[in-house]
Design a protein around this motif. Structure first.
Motif, PDB file in Angstrom:
ATOM      1  N   PRO A 129       0.797  -1.231   0.000  1.00 28.42           N
ATOM      2  CA  PRO A 129       0.000   0.000   0.000  1.00 28.42           C
ATOM      3  C   PRO A 129       0.831   1.285   0.000  1.00 28.42           C
ATOM      4  N   PHE A 130       2.149   1.139  -0.001  1.00 30.98           N
ATOM      5  CA  PHE A 130       3.013   2.311   0.182  1.00 30.98           C
ATOM      6  C   PHE A 130       3.460   2.924  -1.146  1.00 30.98           C
ATOM      7  N   GLN A 131       3.740   4.225  -1.091  1.00 31.23           N
ATOM      8  CA  GLN A 131       4.360   4.947  -2.206  1.00 31.23           C
ATOM      9  C   GLN A 131       5.415   5.859  -1.603  1.00 31.23           C
ATOM     10  N   PHE A 132       6.319   6.315  -2.437  1.00 28.54           N
ATOM     11  CA  PHE A 132       7.483   7.039  -1.939  1.00 28.54           C
ATOM     12  C   PHE A 132       7.682   8.338  -2.716  1.00 28.54           C
ATOM     13  N   ILE A 133       7.955   9.409  -1.989  1.00 26.66           N
ATOM     14  CA  ILE A 133       8.265  10.692  -2.635  1.00 26.66           C
ATOM     15  C   ILE A 133       9.722  10.994  -2.297  1.00 26.66           C
ATOM     16  N   THR A 134      10.591  11.012  -3.307  1.00 24.93           N
ATOM     17  CA  THR A 134      12.014  11.281  -3.050  1.00 24.93           C
ATOM     18  C   THR A 134      12.267  12.775  -3.235  1.00 24.93           C
ATOM     19  N   ILE A 135      12.971  13.346  -2.285  1.00 26.86           N
ATOM     20  CA  ILE A 135      13.164  14.808  -2.280  1.00 26.86           C
ATOM     21  C   ILE A 135      14.644  15.142  -2.113  1.00 26.86           C
ATOM     22  N   THR A 136      15.165  15.894  -3.080  1.00 29.41           N
ATOM     23  CA  THR A 136      16.529  16.426  -2.953  1.00 29.41           C
ATOM     24  C   THR A 136      16.528  17.946  -3.119  1.00 29.41           C
ATOM     25  N   ASP A 137      15.421  18.503  -3.555  1.00 31.40           N
ATOM     26  CA  ASP A 137      15.311  19.938  -3.834  1.00 31.40           C
ATOM     27  C   ASP A 137      15.485  20.753  -2.539  1.00 31.40           C
ATOM     28  N   THR A 138      16.383  21.725  -2.565  1.00 27.64           N
ATOM     29  CA  THR A 138      16.713  22.458  -1.332  1.00 27.64           C
ATOM     30  C   THR A 138      15.515  23.279  -0.830  1.00 27.64           C
ATOM     31  N   ALA A 196      13.782  22.767   2.780  1.00 26.70           N
ATOM     32  CA  ALA A 196      13.654  23.897   3.721  1.00 26.70           C
ATOM     33  C   ALA A 196      12.200  24.053   4.185  1.00 26.70           C
ATOM     34  N   GLN A 197      11.268  23.775   3.296  1.00 29.33           N
ATOM     35  CA  GLN A 197       9.843  23.866   3.679  1.00 29.33           C
ATOM     36  C   GLN A 197       9.498  22.789   4.710  1.00 29.33           C
ATOM     37  N   ILE A 198      10.095  21.604   4.538  1.00 26.43           N
ATOM     38  CA  ILE A 198       9.850  20.522   5.513  1.00 26.43           C
ATOM     39  C   ILE A 198      10.454  20.912   6.866  1.00 26.43           C
ATOM     40  N   GLN A 199      11.651  21.468   6.809  1.00 20.19           N
ATOM     41  CA  GLN A 199      12.262  21.923   8.064  1.00 20.19           C
ATOM     42  C   GLN A 199      11.380  22.978   8.748  1.00 20.19           C
ATOM     43  N   VAL A 227      12.675  19.615  24.282  1.00 25.24           N
ATOM     44  CA  VAL A 227      12.280  19.927  22.906  1.00 25.24           C
ATOM     45  C   VAL A 227      12.866  21.274  22.451  1.00 25.24           C
ATOM     46  N   GLU A 228      13.012  22.207  23.393  1.00 26.54           N
ATOM     47  CA  GLU A 228      13.588  23.511  23.032  1.00 26.54           C
ATOM     48  C   GLU A 228      14.960  23.356  22.396  1.00 26.54           C
ATOM     49  N   LYS A 229      15.685  22.318  22.807  1.00 30.16           N
ATOM     50  CA  LYS A 229      17.057  22.130  22.310  1.00 30.16           C
ATOM     51  C   LYS A 229      17.104  21.254  21.051  1.00 30.16           C
ATOM     52  N   TYR A 230      15.967  20.719  20.644  1.00 22.26           N
ATOM     53  CA  TYR A 230      15.971  19.842  19.464  1.00 22.26           C
ATOM     54  C   TYR A 230      16.482  20.646  18.268  1.00 22.26           C
ATOM     55  N   PRO A 231      17.502  20.166  17.536  1.00 21.16           N
ATOM     56  CA  PRO A 231      18.220  21.032  16.589  1.00 21.16           C
ATOM     57  C   PRO A 231      17.411  21.438  15.334  1.00 21.16           C
ATOM     58  N   MET A 232      16.695  20.560  14.725  1.00 21.08           N
ATOM     59  CA  MET A 232      15.842  20.771  13.547  1.00 21.08           C
ATOM     60  C   MET A 232      16.603  21.254  12.303  1.00 21.08           C
ATOM     61  N   GLY A 233      17.702  22.002  12.479  1.00 17.47           N
ATOM     62  CA  GLY A 233      18.436  22.523  11.324  1.00 17.47           C
ATOM     63  C   GLY A 233      19.011  21.442  10.420  1.00 17.47           C
ATOM     64  N   PHE A 234      19.124  20.222  10.924  1.00 16.60           N
ATOM     65  CA  PHE A 234      19.695  19.141  10.121  1.00 16.60           C
ATOM     66  C   PHE A 234      18.738  18.692   9.018  1.00 16.60           C
ATOM     67  N   PRO A 238       0.317  19.994   1.514  1.00 18.51           N
ATOM     68  CA  PRO A 238       0.395  20.952   0.410  1.00 18.51           C
ATOM     69  C   PRO A 238       1.807  21.118  -0.144  1.00 18.51           C
ATOM     70  N   ILE A 239       2.814  20.925   0.686  1.00 18.07           N
ATOM     71  CA  ILE A 239       4.197  21.076   0.204  1.00 18.07           C
ATOM     72  C   ILE A 239       4.485  20.041  -0.880  1.00 18.07           C
ATOM     73  N   LEU A 240       4.002  18.821  -0.663  1.00 20.25           N
ATOM     74  CA  LEU A 240       4.322  17.712  -1.579  1.00 20.25           C
ATOM     75  C   LEU A 240       3.142  17.325  -2.463  1.00 20.25           C
ATOM     76  N   ASP A 241       2.021  18.051  -2.311  1.00 14.17           N
ATOM     77  CA  ASP A 241       0.830  17.761  -3.118  1.00 14.17           C
ATOM     78  C   ASP A 241       0.319  16.331  -2.889  1.00 14.17           C
ATOM     79  N   ILE A 242       0.335  15.898  -1.637  1.00 18.25           N
ATOM     80  CA  ILE A 242      -0.105  14.533  -1.294  1.00 18.25           C
ATOM     81  C   ILE A 242      -1.632  14.487  -1.294  1.00 18.25           C
TER      82      ILE A 242
END
Ligand SMILES: Cc1cc2nc3c(=O)[nH]c(=O)nc-3n(C[C@H](O)[C@H](O)[C@H](O)COP(=O)(O)O)c2cc1C
Length: 191
Positions: A44-53, A57-60, A79-86, A150-154
């Motif tokens: 039942p799965f499908q995959f969206i591969t993303i390399t676009d910067t 950045a929108q996902i981040q 949670v305040e210290k969770y880096p997210m920038g990665f 909306p970012i990935l049009d899912i």
């Protein structure tokens, strides 16, 4: 690599270097995913591969928003210290989506999550394959699914199992270790 070693070598990575993941490696990871078990082999799965910067950045950004929601609602202090920038720095993100209607017969007898369960098996296959290929990964779910759509049009008919970040680690990843398995022989032991 020996399989037991591979299982223990897989580590959640929260800091990737910028080395791109080759198309051959992407293909191998996706093939590993497709070989996961699924109810009635419905896959039942499908995959969206993303390399676009820009998209990364929108996902981040929706990750940062989710983090703020946790903070605003008095969630755990760490949670305040969770880096997210990665997130935006990871070379590859594979978002796994699935059709919740393709869960086999489980809806008839109170076992309705077959499609999600299969998708989780696919994710594990992907992460182990990435490890075998010399990379690290992260099963990332720190975002509101409604923000990712909306970012990935899912399409609304599909649910999201997670975003899998893949790449070479920027630094050695720490192992959080494991508890001893809690096992009950023959019947559940209530204590
Ligand atoms: C369904 C699921 C969702 C997860 N979501 C996140 C996440 O959003 N961010 C994160 O940093 N780690 C996430 N993790 C990774 C766990 O924190 C990690 O697997 C756990 O701490 C054990 O570490 P290890 O994977 O290195 O063995 C997730 C893991 C699972 C299975």
């Amino acid at each position: 690599m020996e399989f037991g070693e591979l299982i223990k070598k897989r580590r959640s990575c929260r800091g990737f270097d910028k080395t791109p993941v080759s198309q051959k490696n992407v293909d191998d990871i996706l093939e590993a995913a497709q070989w996961a078990p699924s109810p009635l082999n419905m896959q039942p799965f499908q995959f969206i591969t993303i390399t676009d910067t820009t998209i990364k950045a929108q996902i981040q950004k929706i990750g940062i928003e989710a983090k703020q929601t946790v903070i605003d609602n008095n969630g755990p202090g760490w949670v305040e210290k969770y880096p997210m920038g990665f997130v935006a720095d990871s070379p590859l993100i594979i978002v796994v989506v699935y059709d919740p209607e393709k869960g086999g017969l489980g809806n008839y007898f109170g076992m309705p999550h077959g499609a999600l369960q299969a998708s989780c098996a696919a994710v594990q296959n992907m992460m182990l394959k990435a490890t075998e290929l010399g990379m690290d990964s992260l099963w990332f779910t720190f975002f509101e699914p409604a923000g990712l759509r909306p970012i990935l049009d899912i399409p609304d008919t599909l649910d999201i199992a997670g975003a899998i970040l893949v790449g070479k680690p920027a630094m050695a990843t720490k192992s959080p270790g494991r508890k001893t398995p809690r096992v009950h022989k023959e019947k559940f032991t209530h204590q």
